[in-house]
Each structure stands twice: as structure tokens, then as C-alpha cells.
Design an enzyme around this catalytic site. Structure first.
Site, PDB file in Angstrom:
ATOM      1  NE  ARG A 104      83.916  33.535   6.905  1.00 32.59           N
ATOM      2  CZ  ARG A 104      84.449  34.724   6.683  1.00 32.59           C
ATOM      3  NH1 ARG A 104      84.951  35.004   5.502  1.00 32.59           N
ATOM      4  NH2 ARG A 104      84.487  35.633   7.613  1.00 32.59           N
ATOM      5  CB  THR A 108      90.739  27.173   7.458  1.00 33.45           C
ATOM      6  OG1 THR A 108      89.328  26.887   7.543  1.00 33.45           O
ATOM      7  CG2 THR A 108      91.488  26.234   8.386  1.00 33.45           C
ATOM      8  CG  ASP A 200      78.299  36.803  11.611  1.00 30.51           C
ATOM      9  OD1 ASP A 200      77.185  36.402  11.202  1.00 30.51           O
ATOM     10  OD2 ASP A 200      79.237  36.039  11.868  1.00 30.51           O
ATOM     11  CG  ASP A 203      76.423  36.341  14.886  1.00 30.78           C
ATOM     12  OD1 ASP A 203      75.849  35.238  14.991  1.00 30.78           O
ATOM     13  OD2 ASP A 203      77.624  36.515  15.163  1.00 30.78           O
TER      14      ASP A 203
HETATM   15  C1  PRP Z   1      78.566  33.821   6.368  1.00 34.11           C
HETATM   16  C2  PRP Z   1      77.745  34.148   5.151  1.00 34.11           C
HETATM   17  C3  PRP Z   1      78.323  33.224   4.114  1.00 34.11           C
HETATM   18  C4  PRP Z   1      79.775  33.161   4.486  1.00 34.11           C
HETATM   19  C5  PRP Z   1      80.541  34.027   3.542  1.00 34.11           C
HETATM   20  O1  PRP Z   1      78.106  32.667   6.958  1.00 34.11           O
HETATM   21  O2  PRP Z   1      76.359  34.016   5.349  1.00 34.11           O
HETATM   22  O3  PRP Z   1      77.728  31.934   4.125  1.00 34.11           O
HETATM   23  O4  PRP Z   1      79.876  33.665   5.819  1.00 34.11           O
HETATM   24  O5  PRP Z   1      81.896  33.918   3.744  1.00 34.11           O
HETATM   25  P1  PRP Z   1      82.898  33.346   2.649  1.00 34.11           P
HETATM   26  O6  PRP Z   1      82.551  34.013   1.355  1.00 34.11           O
HETATM   27  O7  PRP Z   1      84.244  33.755   3.150  1.00 34.11           O
HETATM   28  O8  PRP Z   1      82.745  31.865   2.583  1.00 34.11           O
HETATM   29  P2  PRP Z   1      78.785  32.037   8.263  1.00 34.11           P
HETATM   30  O9  PRP Z   1      79.894  31.125   7.850  1.00 34.11           O
HETATM   31  O10 PRP Z   1      79.146  33.139   9.210  1.00 34.11           O
HETATM   32  O11 PRP Z   1      77.661  31.106   8.846  1.00 34.11           O
HETATM   33  P3  PRP Z   1      76.240  31.502   9.506  1.00 34.11           P
HETATM   34  O12 PRP Z   1      75.356  32.034   8.401  1.00 34.11           O
HETATM   35  O13 PRP Z   1      75.759  30.209  10.018  1.00 34.11           O
HETATM   36  O14 PRP Z   1      76.458  32.524  10.573  1.00 34.11           O
HETATM   37  N1  URA Z   2      80.354  36.551   6.619  1.00 33.93           N
HETATM   38  C1  URA Z   2      79.599  37.578   7.082  1.00 33.93           C
HETATM   39  O1  URA Z   2      78.494  37.367   7.606  1.00 33.93           O
HETATM   40  N2  URA Z   2      80.075  38.826   6.948  1.00 33.93           N
HETATM   41  C2  URA Z   2      81.264  39.083   6.366  1.00 33.93           C
HETATM   42  O2  URA Z   2      81.648  40.266   6.269  1.00 33.93           O
HETATM   43  C3  URA Z   2      82.039  38.010   5.902  1.00 33.93           C
HETATM   44  C4  URA Z   2      81.544  36.744   6.041  1.00 33.93           C
END
Ligand code: PRP
Ligand code: URA
Length: 209
Positions: A104, A108, A200, A203
Site C-alpha cells: 500500500r 494514496t 501492521d 511487520d
Molecule cells: C497490508 C495488508 C494488506 C493491505 C490492506 O499490506 O497485508 O495487503 O495492507 O490494506 P488495504 O485494504 O487498505 O489495501 P501492506 O500494504 O502493508 O504490505 P506488506 O504486507 O508488504 O507489509
Molecule cells: N494493513 C495492515 O497491515 N494493517 C492495517 O490495519 C491496515 C492495513
């Protein structure tokens, strides 16, 4: 919210509470996510295609039911989807696996693509797209659009924690795709995080910041 299934089993709720706590260690967060994914699998895979096979019990031959495992495809949305994937593969070890890489954008909140690897014959498979967090719904909607573009017809989405705003957006883009989740939380905050949520997921799963 007719296509939303909140799987509210005591074991799931208990384990999710432990995961939500901010001082849960990386190791326990990872273990709990794997355990919960097995419990969620029970619902999301309830209507899996079966086949009849001939077997022999110690007492007599019989025709018995068996899952058509190779017809199942799990698609993990990287990174955090991999935390749900492990438990699902423990249960259906012969399932095919796809990966969709996206993160994400912090400003944005829209998904940015970096990877796509899906199995062949997607049109013949039951596809379960997995990601622990359904926040704005942007990543989930984009992931499902991608698997549909590759031919998948029977698609479900599995999330651990969902926000009402995210489910709303997802359902507008994919009204026919059922969503299974362990919890529908209160809302999103101004940074697009689920409240109360668990922070997150990527993380916490991988011990990064
Ligand atoms: C997190 C999560 C989803 C997304 C959800 O991933 O695992 O993929 O955010 O958010 P949304 O519904 O607003 O799209 P992230 O983008 O943090 O990536 P990562 O798993 O690589 O940390
Ligand atoms: N992605 C995450 O990992 N946690 C949230 O709460 C939203 C987006």
C-alpha cells in the site's frame, strides 16, 4: 453485507485477542496466525469439490469421499498473506499456490504491484485469496481482479480482520465474491489502519518496522 461471513468461533476469538495485544512476540503472532488460518479454513473450504474413491477398510471395501486437492488454489497477497497460507497448506498440502505482490502506498493508500505468479488452469480451480487485513479494500479488490483476469471463476477472499469501509468497497467491486473473516472491526483511522485492528500485519509477522 450478505456475502460477508464472520467466523466467530470461541477458539478464533481467543487467539485473535492474543494476536491483537501490542506486546505479542513475533513468534507467537506467527504461530497464532497459522492456527487461526486452520480454523478459518473450516468455513472457507466447506463446499470443496469431492471425488469418490475405492478404498478398503480393515473390514470391507467401500466407496469413500476424498477432496480433489489439486483443484484448490490458495493465492497469498504478499507479504502478510503468507502467514495465513501456512495453515491452509497444512490442511490441503497438494493445493496449488499463487503469489501476488503488492504494498500500500503510504500517501494514496492504493496498492502498488511488484509481483504476480499464478498456477495454470485457474478456470478449473476453487481459488481462495488470502490476506490478513481488509482495510480500505484496495489490495483485496485488486488481488481478486487479477485472479479473475487469469480465468478464475470460483473465488473467495479470506481475511483475518476487516474494516466496514473495506468490505463495502470490496463488495461494490466484487459483489459475487464471498468474504470470510474472523472479525469486522469498528472503522479505519486517518492513516488507513483498522481500529482497533492489530497494527501492521506484515511487520508483526516478519518482525520488520
Ligand atoms: C497490508 C495488508 C494488506 C493491505 C490492506 O499490506 O497485508 O495487503 O495492507 O490494506 P488495504 O485494504 O487498505 O489495501 P501492506 O500494504 O502493508 O504490505 P506488506 O504486507 O508488504 O507489509
Ligand atoms: N494493513 C495492515 O497491515 N494493517 C492495517 O490495519 C491496515 C492495513
Amino acid at each position: 453485507m450478505s456475502n460477508l461471513h464472520v467466523v466467530d468461533h470461541p477458539l478464533i476469538e481467543h487467539k485473535l485477542t492474543l494476536m491483537r495485544k501490542k506486546d505479542a512476540s513475533t513468534a507467537s503472532f506467527r504461530r497464532l496466525l497459522r492456527e487461526i488460518s486452520m480454523l478459518l479454513a473450516y468455513e472457507v473450504l466447506r463446499d470443496l469439490p469431492m471425488e469418490i474413491v475405492d478404498i478398503e477398510t480393515p473390514v470391507s471395501p467401500m466407496k469413500a469421499k476424498k477432496i480433489q486437492g489439486k483443484k484448490v488454489c490458495f493465492v497469498s497477497v504478499l507479504r502478510a498473506g503468507d502467514g495465513l497460507l501456512q495453515g491452509l497448506l497444512d490442511l490441503v498440502p497438494v493445493a496449488r499456490v499463487g503469489h501476488l505482490g503488492m504494498y500500500r502506498d503510504h500517501k494514496t493508500l492504493e496498492p502498488v504491484w511488484y509481483y504476480n505468479k499464478l498456477p495454470d488452469k485457474m478456470g478449473e480451480r476453487v481459488t481462495v485469496v488470502v490476506d490478513p487485513m481488509l482495510a480500505t479494500g484496495g489490495s483485496a479488490a485488486a488481488a481478486v481482479t487479477e485472479v479473475q483476469k487469469s480465468g478464475a471463476k470460483d473465488v473467495r477472499f479470506l481475511a483475518l480482520v476487516s474494516a466496514p469501509e473495506g468490505y463495502q468497497r470490496f463488495a461494490e467491486e466484487h459483489p459475487d465474491v464471498p468474504v470470510y473473516t474472523a472479525a469486522l472491526d469498528e472503522k479505519l483511522n486517518e492513516k488507513g489502519y483498522i481500529v482497533p485492528g492489530l497494527g501492521d500485519a506484515g511487520d508483526r509477522l516478519f518482525g520488520t518496522k
